[in-house]
Design an enzyme around this catalytic site. Sequence first.
Site, short mmCIF file in Angstrom:
data_model
loop_
_atom_site.label_atom_id
_atom_site.label_comp_id
_atom_site.label_asym_id
_atom_site.label_seq_id
_atom_site.Cartn_x
_atom_site.Cartn_y
_atom_site.Cartn_z
CD1 TRP A 335 -2.85 1.63 0.72
CD2 TRP A 335 -1.38 2.41 2.21
NE1 TRP A 335 -3.27 2.89 1.11
CE2 TRP A 335 -2.38 3.38 2.03
CE3 TRP A 335 -0.34 2.68 3.11
CZ2 TRP A 335 -2.37 4.60 2.69
CZ3 TRP A 335 -0.34 3.89 3.78
CH2 TRP A 335 -1.35 4.83 3.57
CG HIS A 336 3.42 2.46 3.24
ND1 HIS A 336 2.80 1.51 4.03
CD2 HIS A 336 3.45 3.59 4.00
CE1 HIS A 336 2.46 2.04 5.18
NE2 HIS A 336 2.84 3.29 5.19
N GLY A 337 3.82 1.67 -1.34
CA GLY A 337 4.46 1.95 -2.61
C GLY A 337 4.54 0.71 -3.48
CG PHE A 487 3.23 6.80 0.49
CD1 PHE A 487 3.94 6.08 -0.45
CD2 PHE A 487 3.90 7.33 1.57
CE1 PHE A 487 5.28 5.88 -0.31
CE2 PHE A 487 5.25 7.14 1.72
CZ PHE A 487 5.94 6.41 0.78
#
Length: 487
Positions: A335-337, A487
């Site tokens: 989800w962060h990257g 993000f």
Amino acid sequence: MVFSSTLFLFYFLPGFFLLYFLVPTRLKNLVALVGSLGFYAWGGLNFLALFLASVVVNFVLIRFMDRAEGWQKRIYLIMSIVINVAMLFYFKYANFFLENASAVRQAVGGTPLTWEQVVLPIGISFFTFEKLTYTIDVYRGVNRPLKSFWDFMLYIMLFPKMIAGPIVRFHEIAGQLTDRRAFDTVDHKIAGLFRFAVGLAKKVLIANVLGQQADAIFAMVGGQAPDHIFGTTPAQVSPALAWLGALAYTFQIYFDFSGYSDMAIGLGRMMGFQFPENFNNPYVSRSITEFWQRWHITLGRWMRDYLYIPLGGNRVKTARLYANLWTVFILSGFWHGAAWNFIAWGAFHGLFLILDRLFLLRIYQRIGALSIIPTFLITVVGWVLFRAPTLTFALDYLKRMFAFSTVAGESLPYFTNEFWAALALAAVFSFMAALPRVERLELTLLADTHLRLRRAAVLSFTTAVLLLLSVSNIIGSSFNPFIYFRF
């Protein structure tokens, strides 16, 4: 438009609040919505129409879902979730999967794929999570859906928390979207402005100063920084310098992101909204389990309630429980990257959460407060995975950190007094909550909204000083990123 920019501080914010405070109560939501749309349009005008269309589709689907029963209700839920996840997948992950597919194709002798790079809209991850939250909360019966489309749009697009959180679940502010009079007091406004000033100071006076040097050190390891930055070459990056870069980034990301959250909470409080806390001194944690109860709290709760518990939570067998933990944190990293180093970062934290349950928590209990040290070092190593542009780069950087042999130029290069002062302040403010009563005092200070005259005067004076110092720094510096905007 970032909160620490002169455009926001000198033009948008004064103009917005002047109008917001002057209009009658019935028009405040309209002013907040128009201001939020303008705020987003400044940095993401190309995607504003798409975002608005997705809000309309979600509102209609959820109204239908609320009126439906049985399997039809679930169909509308699935449609809403699929649309939101598909939108996130396309914009955030299409490039990642195409790049990896192209690499595999080349590895087996094929030609590389060609495609037009998909541009990532700012704030899409937080935007998507809040739409999912609204849908699932209504489906579960936690809250009735909003009758007004404009109130729903305000919940999704509210500018203080739209770009980088905190992730505000619908039921947490459902009542405030229609009636904020209980929080529309002078005390709340003073406390909100103080919280904003604290966040701005954390971001500008500490995170920016540390971030500039952290970027330079990481660039040196990658052979991208000019030699004259430190008067040394990439081959001479010693373990001490590598550790210093990792520590600088460790404090940068905390003061950058928690500073943004403070500013968002403060702005919301000035408007009458009560956003949830997002950080609680994470670097005094005595285990990685505790770290995730203190770091990005709203994300941790979201993952727990909407992923971990639906997977079975703690009710499943031990092996399945560990698999669920690892799955949730790998997804958290992704989800962060959209990169392998983020997946590795999530898997790294998932591993230590499992090790906590297996035996580490028992060891930490025996050594007491000293368990802060190994927990912090584990966190620092994890941040190298997070900060690195690629997984290969991260592994190379970690090798330099743990290469304890003597290398040429082992002494640290010259750093300014400003950098050392910022690093010292970061360490003090990060760890002082480990002292008895300090954390309780800090929470009381930040949460208090019933101010006596003396405390109101002290907060006002402190706010003025922090704003003056921060604004002076902003005017004199061109380095002003926000880490979590991507993000």
